[in-house]
Design a protein around this motif. Structure first.
Motif, PDB file in Angstrom:
ATOM      1  N   TYR A  37      20.969   2.175 -25.299  1.00 59.96           N
ATOM      2  CA  TYR A  37      20.848   3.482 -24.765  1.00 59.96           C
ATOM      3  C   TYR A  37      20.586   3.811 -23.790  1.00 59.96           C
ATOM      4  CZ  TYR A  37      17.607   3.013 -29.368  1.00 59.96           C
ATOM      5  OH  TYR A  37      17.304   3.088 -30.409  1.00 59.96           O
ATOM      6  N   TYR A  98      11.955  -8.440 -38.638  1.00 61.28           N
ATOM      7  CA  TYR A  98      12.440  -7.691 -39.559  1.00 61.28           C
ATOM      8  C   TYR A  98      12.506  -6.045 -40.220  1.00 61.28           C
ATOM      9  CZ  TYR A  98      13.405  -6.216 -44.290  1.00 61.28           C
ATOM     10  OH  TYR A  98      13.525  -5.861 -45.189  1.00 61.28           O
ATOM     11  N   ASN A 100      11.863  -4.151 -37.111  1.00 63.00           N
ATOM     12  CA  ASN A 100      12.101  -3.446 -36.730  1.00 63.00           C
ATOM     13  C   ASN A 100      10.783  -2.896 -36.001  1.00 63.00           C
ATOM     14  OD1 ASN A 100      14.143  -2.458 -34.746  1.00 63.00           O
ATOM     15  ND2 ASN A 100      14.542  -0.634 -36.010  1.00 63.00           N
TER      16      ASN A 100
ATOM     17  N   SER B  94      11.887   5.958 -37.227  1.00 64.18           N
ATOM     18  CA  SER B  94      13.562   5.236 -38.075  1.00 64.18           C
ATOM     19  C   SER B  94      13.069   5.236 -38.981  1.00 64.18           C
ATOM     20  CB  SER B  94      13.439   3.486 -36.977  1.00 64.18           C
ATOM     21  OG  SER B  94      13.085   2.720 -37.231  1.00 64.18           O
ATOM     22  N   GLY B  97      13.225  -1.054 -41.241  1.00 59.97           N
ATOM     23  CA  GLY B  97      14.859  -2.697 -41.124  1.00 59.97           C
ATOM     24  C   GLY B  97      14.921  -2.264 -39.856  1.00 59.97           C
ATOM     25  N   ARG B  98      15.492  -3.686 -39.241  1.00 64.12           N
ATOM     26  CA  ARG B  98      15.631  -3.814 -37.474  1.00 64.12           C
ATOM     27  C   ARG B  98      17.728  -3.075 -37.521  1.00 64.12           C
ATOM     28  NH1 ARG B  98      15.779 -10.843 -37.860  1.00 64.12           N
ATOM     29  NH2 ARG B  98      16.794 -10.522 -40.561  1.00 64.12           N
ATOM     30  N   VAL B  99      17.971  -2.979 -38.818  1.00 69.89           N
ATOM     31  CA  VAL B  99      19.108  -2.794 -37.920  1.00 69.89           C
ATOM     32  C   VAL B  99      19.473  -1.223 -38.046  1.00 69.89           C
ATOM     33  CG1 VAL B  99      20.230  -1.600 -40.747  1.00 69.89           C
ATOM     34  CG2 VAL B  99      21.968  -2.690 -38.748  1.00 69.89           C
ATOM     35  N   GLU B 100      18.074  -0.980 -37.746  1.00 70.16           N
ATOM     36  CA  GLU B 100      17.990   0.587 -37.510  1.00 70.16           C
ATOM     37  C   GLU B 100      17.665   1.261 -36.501  1.00 70.16           C
ATOM     38  OE1 GLU B 100      19.213   3.605 -39.791  1.00 70.16           O
ATOM     39  OE2 GLU B 100      19.044   1.663 -41.578  1.00 70.16           O
ATOM     40  N   PRO B 101      19.282   2.446 -35.217  1.00 69.86           N
ATOM     41  CA  PRO B 101      18.339   2.626 -34.472  1.00 69.86           C
ATOM     42  C   PRO B 101      16.701   3.809 -34.562  1.00 69.86           C
ATOM     43  CG  PRO B 101      20.291   3.781 -35.005  1.00 69.86           C
ATOM     44  CD  PRO B 101      20.289   2.880 -36.451  1.00 69.86           C
ATOM     45  N   GLN B 102      16.748   3.817 -33.791  1.00 74.61           N
ATOM     46  CA  GLN B 102      15.034   4.444 -33.327  1.00 74.61           C
ATOM     47  C   GLN B 102      15.451   5.674 -32.610  1.00 74.61           C
ATOM     48  OE1 GLN B 102      11.730   2.510 -31.359  1.00 74.61           O
ATOM     49  NE2 GLN B 102      12.730   0.041 -32.508  1.00 74.61           N
TER      50      GLN B 102
END
Lengths: 115, 113
Positions: A37, A98, A100, B94, B97-102
């Motif tokens: 970021y 999982y 996030n 977001s 899921g952990r793949v998604e950017p915040q």
């Protein structure tokens, strides 16, 4: 436990120089995601890139490139031909859960590009 | 598009006062987060929510409470402000899921005297 280390607190370069920002991470997860970021002087955080742990291909986007090396647990960010507008704080982050919801950020590297 | 909006942008409080920070997002995101940013420490997660009506503690939850009564809003409360809570607070949202950017708001700079 997850941890992200950005050892470079501040970097100063002159415009048009190349600069690499280091990011080293720790995780016990086999599947995880890495992010960069950018926080410009205006303060907001802008998403730059994400990379999953199974994809070690380097990525290039214009003057930006990212080098992911699982063997050294590093996800370094290089700016080629830096510009004054690149001046910002850059954060590396790691997400292993999982949901996030335990994204861990590094302390950030403040990059100053002088004209 | 507004994205993630934080209110207020700046605030000064006296020790012991209470206040609520508001975060609103218009991207229909399920997940929302509150972070604090302190010099040399990056961003640390205070609380998060994975859906309307649910909240959970993050890395540094002490001294804060949150509520998610509506999907688009996530409130962060300080019941009795302390100087150690002087910080810049960021809200993010977001998809699951952990793949998604915040996606982050612009931050709220809070000073406790």
């Amino acid at each position: 436990a997850q941890k992200v280390t950005q050892a470079q607190t501040e970097i100063s370069v002159v415009e048009k120089e190349d600069v690499t920002l280091d990011c080293v991470y720790e995780t016990r997860d086999t599947t995880y995601y890495l992010f960069w970021y950018k926080q410009p002087p205006s303060g907001e955080l802008v998403f730059l890139i994400r990379r999953n742990s199974f994809d070690e291909q380097n990525e290039i986007s214009g003057r930006y490139s990212w080098n992911f090396q699982k063997s050294t647990s590093s996800f370094n960010f290089t700016i080629t031909a830096s510009q004054v507008v690149d001046s910002a704080v850059y954060f590396c982050a790691l997400s292993g859960s999982y949901n996030n919801n335990d994204m861990r950020f590094g302390a950030g590297t403040r990059l100053t590009v002088k004209p | 598009n507004a994205g993630v909006t934080q209110t207020p942008k700046f605030r000064v409080l006296k020790t012991g006062q209470s206040m609520t920070l508001l975060c609103a997002q218009d991207m229909n995101h399920e997940y929302m987060y509150w972070y604090r940013q302190d010099p040399g420490m990056g961003l640390r997660l205070i609380h998060y929510s994975v859906g309307e009506g649910t909240t959970a503690k993050g890395e540094v939850p002490d001294g804060y409470n949150v509520s998610r009564l509506k999907k688009q809003n996530f409130l962060l409360g300080l019941e009795s402000a302390a100087p150690s809570q002087t910080s810049v607070y960021f809200c993010a949202s977001s998809y699951p899921g952990r793949v998604e950017p915040q996606h982050f708001g612009d931050g709220t700079r809070l000073s406790i005297l």
